[in-house]
Every structure is written in C-alpha cells, then in structure tokens.
Motif scaffolding. Structure first.
Motif, PDB file in Angstrom:
ATOM      1  N   THR A   1       0.842  -1.198   0.000  1.00 45.97           N
ATOM      2  CA  THR A   1       0.000   0.000   0.000  1.00 45.97           C
ATOM      3  C   THR A   1       0.872   1.242   0.000  1.00 45.97           C
ATOM      4  O   THR A   1       1.822   1.337   0.769  1.00 45.97           O
ATOM      5  N   ALA A   2       0.533   2.182  -0.864  1.00 45.45           N
ATOM      6  CA  ALA A   2       1.210   3.478  -0.888  1.00 45.45           C
ATOM      7  C   ALA A   2       0.217   4.527  -0.409  1.00 45.45           C
ATOM      8  O   ALA A   2      -0.809   4.756  -1.047  1.00 45.45           O
TER       9      ALA A   2
ATOM     10  N   GLY B   1       7.914   2.170   4.817  1.00 41.52           N
ATOM     11  CA  GLY B   1       8.874   2.973   4.078  1.00 41.52           C
ATOM     12  C   GLY B   1       8.449   4.427   4.045  1.00 41.52           C
ATOM     13  O   GLY B   1       7.254   4.728   4.012  1.00 41.52           O
ATOM     14  N   LEU B   2       9.439   5.309   4.073  1.00 42.09           N
ATOM     15  CA  LEU B   2       9.165   6.725   3.937  1.00 42.09           C
ATOM     16  C   LEU B   2      10.381   7.404   3.335  1.00 42.09           C
ATOM     17  O   LEU B   2      11.413   6.772   3.119  1.00 42.09           O
TER      18      LEU B   2
ATOM     19  N   PHE C   1      11.668  14.129   7.574  1.00 38.14           N
ATOM     20  CA  PHE C   1      10.738  13.165   6.989  1.00 38.14           C
ATOM     21  C   PHE C   1       9.426  13.842   6.648  1.00 38.14           C
ATOM     22  O   PHE C   1       8.992  14.765   7.320  1.00 38.14           O
ATOM     23  N   ASN C   2       8.785  13.346   5.586  1.00 36.67           N
ATOM     24  CA  ASN C   2       7.527  13.915   5.130  1.00 36.67           C
ATOM     25  C   ASN C   2       6.507  12.796   5.035  1.00 36.67           C
ATOM     26  O   ASN C   2       6.782  11.757   4.436  1.00 36.67           O
ATOM     27  N   ALA C   3       5.342  13.001   5.620  1.00 36.77           N
ATOM     28  CA  ALA C   3       4.299  11.980   5.632  1.00 36.77           C
ATOM     29  C   ALA C   3       3.526  11.910   4.320  1.00 36.77           C
ATOM     30  O   ALA C   3       2.594  11.123   4.201  1.00 36.77           O
ATOM     31  N   GLY C   4       3.924  12.695   3.332  1.00 36.00           N
ATOM     32  CA  GLY C   4       3.225  12.693   2.049  1.00 36.00           C
ATOM     33  C   GLY C   4       3.357  11.410   1.268  1.00 36.00           C
ATOM     34  O   GLY C   4       2.542  11.117   0.400  1.00 36.00           O
ATOM     35  N   VAL C   5       4.394  10.619   1.563  1.00 35.75           N
ATOM     36  CA  VAL C   5       4.593   9.321   0.919  1.00 35.75           C
ATOM     37  C   VAL C   5       4.982   8.317   2.001  1.00 35.75           C
ATOM     38  O   VAL C   5       6.007   8.476   2.659  1.00 35.75           O
TER      39      VAL C   5
ATOM     40  N   ARG D   1      12.344   1.265   5.823  1.00 36.91           N
ATOM     41  CA  ARG D   1      13.159   1.544   4.644  1.00 36.91           C
ATOM     42  C   ARG D   1      12.989   3.024   4.350  1.00 36.91           C
ATOM     43  O   ARG D   1      11.868   3.529   4.235  1.00 36.91           O
ATOM     44  N   LEU D   2      14.115   3.717   4.230  1.00 40.83           N
ATOM     45  CA  LEU D   2      14.124   5.164   4.050  1.00 40.83           C
ATOM     46  C   LEU D   2      14.702   5.495   2.684  1.00 40.83           C
ATOM     47  O   LEU D   2      15.845   5.135   2.378  1.00 40.83           O
ATOM     48  N   PHE D   3      13.909   6.174   1.875  1.00 37.68           N
ATOM     49  CA  PHE D   3      14.269   6.505   0.504  1.00 37.68           C
ATOM     50  C   PHE D   3      14.600   7.995   0.395  1.00 37.68           C
ATOM     51  O   PHE D   3      13.899   8.821   0.986  1.00 37.68           O
TER      52      PHE D   3
END
Length: 194
Positions: free
Chosen positions: A23-24, A47-48, A59-63, A128-130
């Motif tokens: 889920t994204a 992941g974020l 960090f941004n909760a948008g993704v 997992r951090l992108f």
C-alpha cells in the motif's frame, strides 16, 4: 486538529481489513511518474522518504509505503505515530506533528550526512528510508521562495507542496503528457487521459 485527525485516520485504516497488499499512502498533491510498487521486496514493513535539507523536517508523511505481511507490527507503527502526535501541543497537532512523529519513530532529526536508500529498525518494525529526490521530489525554490518549474525525471513521485500546487496541472500536461479537459460532469471538473 489536522495532524491528529490524520494519524487517527491512518490508525483506523490500518485496523481495517482494507490493507490486503502493498500500500502506498500518498498526499493528494502528488503525481506518479514511476510506480512505487516495484520498491516492495518483502524486506521492510514501513517505508518513507527523507531529505538532507537542513531548513525542513527530515521526513515527510506525504509518501508512506506499507507492506502488510506483518500487519500487527505495521499497526503498532501507526499507533506510535498517533500517540506521539497526541502528546504534542495544540500547534503541532494542527501542523507538522506528523513529521515530528516520524522523526521520533526513526530516531533521527539531523540526516544531513545520509545518502541512498537506508534500512533502520524502530522496535520490531523494519523501516526503509528513501531519498526524497528519488521518491518524493519537489521543485526547488528561488530566493523569493517561488517554485522553479523544471522536469524532475529522476523522481518516481513528484510532490507539489505549498506554492508548488499551482504548477501541478502544468507539470501533468507539459511534462507527463496527460491530456486535461475541463468537464463539469466529472468530480473536480477535470477529465484526465494519458
């Protein structure tokens, strides 16, 4: 309080039976250039994206990417985020509380020296951090804080935060080749075709 409502909604969604596969969770002001579902390899639960810029939250909760194979651990992550925001003062329950809660979850605020995709743990949760420039990019801002319109071909997801929102339709049509036609018969008043 906007951020508190957001984290409560995440918790309710995760507690439901609607999360059946990868889920994204994405903000509405994001355009997809490449599918994030290729990122799911079974080795992370949550992941974020992170940014190394020093003038914004890391960090941004948008993704947020959710692999529900270990759903109880995922639910715990969202419970922790909600409890964090609940502890914050009213001003952070209204704005930025979600980003602060993500910093608390990851255990990092200063990520200026981070590079590439990283794995970390938060309790039993595998994170997992992108890098933001790969999966949550936004236009750069000029000296007057105005967005600089430019293609962002290296990012799978383009986020139109703040003043950038006004450029979303232009990006969709000029860069992605999406045809946008005004149509009062559809929700939002626009019909989009590829």
């Amino acid at each position: 309080h906007l951020m508190r409502a957001e984290t409560q909604t995440w918790r309710a969604y995760m507690a439901s039976d609607l999360v059946r596969g990868p889920t994204a969770l994405m903000d509405i002001d994001i355009l997809v250039q490449r599918s994030p579902f290729a990122l799911f390899d079974g080795s992370f639960d949550f992941g974020l994206t992170y940014t190394t810029e020093t003038n914004v939250h890391a960090f941004n909760a948008g993704v947020m990417l959710i692999d529900p194979r270990r759903i109880e651990i995922v639910r715990d992550v969202f419970e922790r985020l909600d409890q964090s925001v609940q502890r914050y003062g009213a001003e952070h329950q209204e704005w930025y509380g979600d980003q602060m809660a993500l910093e608390e979850l990851v255990g990092a605020r200063d990520v200026t020296d981070w590079r590439g995709t990283l794995d970390r743990a938060a309790g039993d949760a595998r994170l997992r951090l992108f890098p933001t420039h790969e999966w949550n990019a936004s236009f750069a801002l000029d000296d007057a804080d105005k967005p600089i319109f430019a293609p962002l071909p290296d990012s799978g997801l383009v986020h139109f935060k703040g003043a950038r929102k006004g450029l979303m339709l232009r990006y969709a049509t000029e860069i992605l080749g999406i045809v946008a036609t005004e149509d009062a018969t559809v929700p939002g008043g626009w019909r989009f075709t590829a």
